[in-house]
Design a protein around this motif. Sequence first.
Motif, PDB file in Angstrom:
ATOM      1  N   ASP A  15      -2.041   5.288   4.819  1.00  0.00           N
ATOM      2  CA  ASP A  15      -1.873   5.127   6.349  1.00  0.00           C
ATOM      3  C   ASP A  15      -3.245   4.504   6.690  1.00  0.00           C
ATOM      4  OD1 ASP A  15      -1.665   5.566   8.756  1.00  0.00           O
ATOM      5  OD2 ASP A  15      -2.298   7.671   8.794  1.00  0.00           O
ATOM      6  N   MET A  16      -3.254   3.505   7.554  1.00  0.00           N
ATOM      7  CA  MET A  16      -4.397   2.625   8.021  1.00  0.00           C
ATOM      8  C   MET A  16      -5.107   3.494   9.007  1.00  0.00           C
ATOM      9  SD  MET A  16      -4.324  -0.379   6.179  1.00  0.00           S
ATOM     10  CE  MET A  16      -5.082  -1.424   7.136  1.00  0.00           C
ATOM     11  N   GLY A  17      -4.915   4.639   9.184  1.00  0.00           N
ATOM     12  CA  GLY A  17      -5.516   5.482  10.141  1.00  0.00           C
ATOM     13  C   GLY A  17      -5.837   5.002  11.485  1.00  0.00           C
ATOM     14  N   ASP A  18      -4.959   4.179  12.251  1.00  0.00           N
ATOM     15  CA  ASP A  18      -5.092   3.627  13.245  1.00  0.00           C
ATOM     16  C   ASP A  18      -4.204   4.474  14.609  1.00  0.00           C
ATOM     17  OD1 ASP A  18      -5.065   2.168  15.724  1.00  0.00           O
ATOM     18  OD2 ASP A  18      -3.562   1.109  15.038  1.00  0.00           O
ATOM     19  N   PRO A  19      -4.920   5.296  15.101  1.00  0.00           N
ATOM     20  CA  PRO A  19      -4.465   6.112  16.209  1.00  0.00           C
ATOM     21  C   PRO A  19      -3.490   5.458  17.191  1.00  0.00           C
ATOM     22  CG  PRO A  19      -6.640   5.747  16.891  1.00  0.00           C
ATOM     23  CD  PRO A  19      -6.338   5.102  15.592  1.00  0.00           C
ATOM     24  N   HIS A  20      -3.185   4.185  16.981  1.00  0.00           N
ATOM     25  CA  HIS A  20      -2.385   3.253  18.101  1.00  0.00           C
ATOM     26  C   HIS A  20      -1.197   2.832  17.165  1.00  0.00           C
ATOM     27  CE1 HIS A  20      -5.185   3.870  20.959  1.00  0.00           C
ATOM     28  NE2 HIS A  20      -6.276   3.411  20.147  1.00  0.00           N
ATOM     29  N   GLY A  21      -1.044   3.179  15.732  1.00  0.00           N
ATOM     30  CA  GLY A  21       0.055   2.685  15.071  1.00  0.00           C
ATOM     31  C   GLY A  21       0.230   1.341  14.907  1.00  0.00           C
ATOM     32  N   ARG A  22      -0.526   0.379  14.890  1.00  0.00           N
ATOM     33  CA  ARG A  22      -0.346  -1.074  15.023  1.00  0.00           C
ATOM     34  C   ARG A  22      -0.204  -1.721  13.784  1.00  0.00           C
ATOM     35  NH1 ARG A  22      -5.809  -1.923  18.352  1.00  0.00           N
ATOM     36  NH2 ARG A  22      -6.320  -0.230  17.020  1.00  0.00           N
ATOM     37  N   VAL A  23      -0.322  -0.922  12.700  1.00  0.00           N
ATOM     38  CA  VAL A  23      -0.301  -1.785  11.330  1.00  0.00           C
ATOM     39  C   VAL A  23       0.204  -0.961  10.458  1.00  0.00           C
ATOM     40  CG1 VAL A  23      -2.877  -0.900  10.955  1.00  0.00           C
ATOM     41  CG2 VAL A  23      -2.070  -2.782   9.887  1.00  0.00           C
ATOM     42  N   LEU A  24       0.954  -1.541   9.426  1.00  0.00           N
ATOM     43  CA  LEU A  24       1.371  -1.129   8.052  1.00  0.00           C
ATOM     44  C   LEU A  24       0.449  -1.761   6.742  1.00  0.00           C
ATOM     45  CD1 LEU A  24       5.251  -0.738   8.799  1.00  0.00           C
ATOM     46  CD2 LEU A  24       3.475   1.120   8.674  1.00  0.00           C
ATOM     47  N   ALA A  25       0.168  -1.018   5.745  1.00  0.00           N
ATOM     48  CA  ALA A  25      -0.297  -1.678   4.582  1.00  0.00           C
ATOM     49  C   ALA A  25       0.851  -2.438   3.889  1.00  0.00           C
ATOM     50  CB  ALA A  25      -0.961  -0.413   3.754  1.00  0.00           C
ATOM     51  N   TYR A  26       0.500  -3.416   3.124  1.00  0.00           N
ATOM     52  CA  TYR A  26       1.258  -4.242   2.088  1.00  0.00           C
ATOM     53  C   TYR A  26       0.888  -4.285   0.823  1.00  0.00           C
ATOM     54  CZ  TYR A  26      -1.537  -8.220   3.157  1.00  0.00           C
ATOM     55  OH  TYR A  26      -2.686  -8.998   3.401  1.00  0.00           O
ATOM     56  N   ASP A  27      -0.545  -4.211   0.761  1.00  0.00           N
ATOM     57  CA  ASP A  27      -1.219  -3.777  -0.758  1.00  0.00           C
ATOM     58  C   ASP A  27      -2.315  -3.109  -0.425  1.00  0.00           C
ATOM     59  OD1 ASP A  27      -3.175  -5.810   0.027  1.00  0.00           O
ATOM     60  OD2 ASP A  27      -2.434  -7.331  -1.213  1.00  0.00           O
ATOM     61  N   THR A  28      -3.180  -2.755  -1.900  1.00  0.00           N
ATOM     62  CA  THR A  28      -4.330  -2.069  -1.506  1.00  0.00           C
ATOM     63  C   THR A  28      -5.026  -2.684  -2.863  1.00  0.00           C
ATOM     64  OG1 THR A  28      -5.324  -0.216  -1.170  1.00  0.00           O
ATOM     65  CG2 THR A  28      -3.872  -0.066  -2.710  1.00  0.00           C
ATOM     66  N   GLY A  29      -6.613  -2.503  -2.631  1.00  0.00           N
ATOM     67  CA  GLY A  29      -7.220  -2.500  -3.798  1.00  0.00           C
ATOM     68  C   GLY A  29      -8.226  -1.666  -3.862  1.00  0.00           C
ATOM     69  N   TYR A  30      -9.293  -1.434  -4.770  1.00  0.00           N
ATOM     70  CA  TYR A  30     -10.129  -0.472  -5.180  1.00  0.00           C
ATOM     71  C   TYR A  30     -11.524  -1.213  -5.365  1.00  0.00           C
ATOM     72  CZ  TYR A  30      -6.142   2.572  -4.965  1.00  0.00           C
ATOM     73  OH  TYR A  30      -4.908   3.170  -4.629  1.00  0.00           O
ATOM     74  N   ILE A  31     -12.408  -0.938  -4.747  1.00  0.00           N
ATOM     75  CA  ILE A  31     -13.636  -1.528  -5.128  1.00  0.00           C
ATOM     76  C   ILE A  31     -14.395  -0.556  -6.136  1.00  0.00           C
ATOM     77  CG2 ILE A  31     -16.016  -2.168  -4.084  1.00  0.00           C
ATOM     78  CD1 ILE A  31     -13.772  -3.862  -3.291  1.00  0.00           C
ATOM     79  N   CYS A  32     -14.930  -1.296  -7.136  1.00  0.00           N
ATOM     80  CA  CYS A  32     -15.596  -0.343  -8.205  1.00  0.00           C
ATOM     81  C   CYS A  32     -16.770  -1.360  -8.778  1.00  0.00           C
ATOM     82  CB  CYS A  32     -14.228  -0.357  -9.324  1.00  0.00           C
ATOM     83  SG  CYS A  32     -13.995  -1.786 -10.279  1.00  0.00           S
ATOM     84  N   LEU A  33     -17.148  -0.919  -9.852  1.00  0.00           N
ATOM     85  CA  LEU A  33     -18.129  -1.473 -10.768  1.00  0.00           C
ATOM     86  C   LEU A  33     -17.376  -2.180 -11.857  1.00  0.00           C
ATOM     87  CD1 LEU A  33     -21.005   1.072 -10.408  1.00  0.00           C
ATOM     88  CD2 LEU A  33     -20.744  -1.319  -9.080  1.00  0.00           C
ATOM     89  N   VAL A  34     -17.890  -3.439 -12.138  1.00  0.00           N
ATOM     90  CA  VAL A  34     -17.288  -4.187 -13.484  1.00  0.00           C
ATOM     91  C   VAL A  34     -18.675  -4.366 -14.345  1.00  0.00           C
ATOM     92  CG1 VAL A  34     -16.318  -6.164 -14.624  1.00  0.00           C
ATOM     93  CG2 VAL A  34     -15.415  -5.277 -12.410  1.00  0.00           C
TER      94      VAL A  34
END
Length: 370
Positions: free
Chosen positions: A145-164
């Motif tokens: 869930d993108m957390g938008d209280p106005h419900g304007r957006v749906l996720a289509y992918d995601t990534g995770y920031i980490c350390l390489v």
Amino acid sequence: MRRRTFIGAMGGSTVAGLAGCLTRDGDDETGNGDSEPENPDLEGELTVATYESMVDGDNPAGPWLKEAFEAEYADAELTWTVPGQGLTHYIEREQQNADLEADVYLGLNVDDLVRIDDSLGEGGLFRELNVDRIDNAGRIRDGLDMGDPHGRVLAYDTGYICLVYDETVVDEPETLGALTEPAYEDSLLAQNAQSSDPGKAFLLWTVDAFGEDGYLEYWRDLEANGVRILDDWSESYYGAYMNEERPMVVSYSTDQVYASAEEYDMSRHQIAFPNGQGYANPEGMGIFERASELDLAYEFLDFALSSEAQAVVAQRNVQFPAVSSEHVDLDEEFDQYAHEPSEAVTVGYEALRGKLDGWVEDWAREFAGQ
């Protein structure tokens, strides 16, 4: 988070599950004025705005999406547009009440929604979605869930920031705090939070970890320990890290997918999740409030969450699909080398509202030029 070009809320840091409440304030759960028509208009030119690497570079997902969408909707044409200023272009056009000349935006982050609302007022620029018109929305994984209280957006992918990191030079850091210790002196490459998506994500991770009153002190300790901050991800990764100037870089947890494809020495492409965490950066899509091709726009959002489209976007963008695993088949190599943290953290919409710019500006005054 923007696609890497190498392949074709405070106090609530764990990302919340999909709430399924994407309806206009005061309306019932079946619609928001975008009720599904009996005879949808599926003819015409659908214009989708996005970022450059979605449509250009080494094997991007955009051309495939266009071809497949047009094959499914024979009377429609999908046209990509890449505004030079990104979302800022549309915020400024909206302020001027000028034609937006786009129907859908592909590539929204939570901080983009905050910027829209800080600039245009609550619930600006994009329509509140009626998810009943998007059959595949029910496939989206919990936690995106993108957390938008106005419900304007749906996720289509995601990534995770980490350390390489290079395991032949440094050990895996068990915590973010460890990065300020002598063992990691002159080791870390990071990015400018003003100009880089992973740079901003890493900054927000430190805000989440050390608090609004402690994150700058943490960065002072990082600076004293020799952190090097470059303008963007490409400069820090392709430039400094791949040239072995430093043994650690802020990057993405799908790094080994790239390293394996290029047959690099995997010892230099180890993934570290300090405290078992990675910073989640879902990418979302929304429909402009003044979209001229509303029916086609809803069909595109549904199409982008289809099994085949999700597999293509994930593998070509080198990110994780938004839909749950039973709905998408990924290459064995992707499954093997794409890593997810035990705990996904983020700073949510409510915590960012009215705070994000100040956090970044305060950070930049001390560290952006070093």
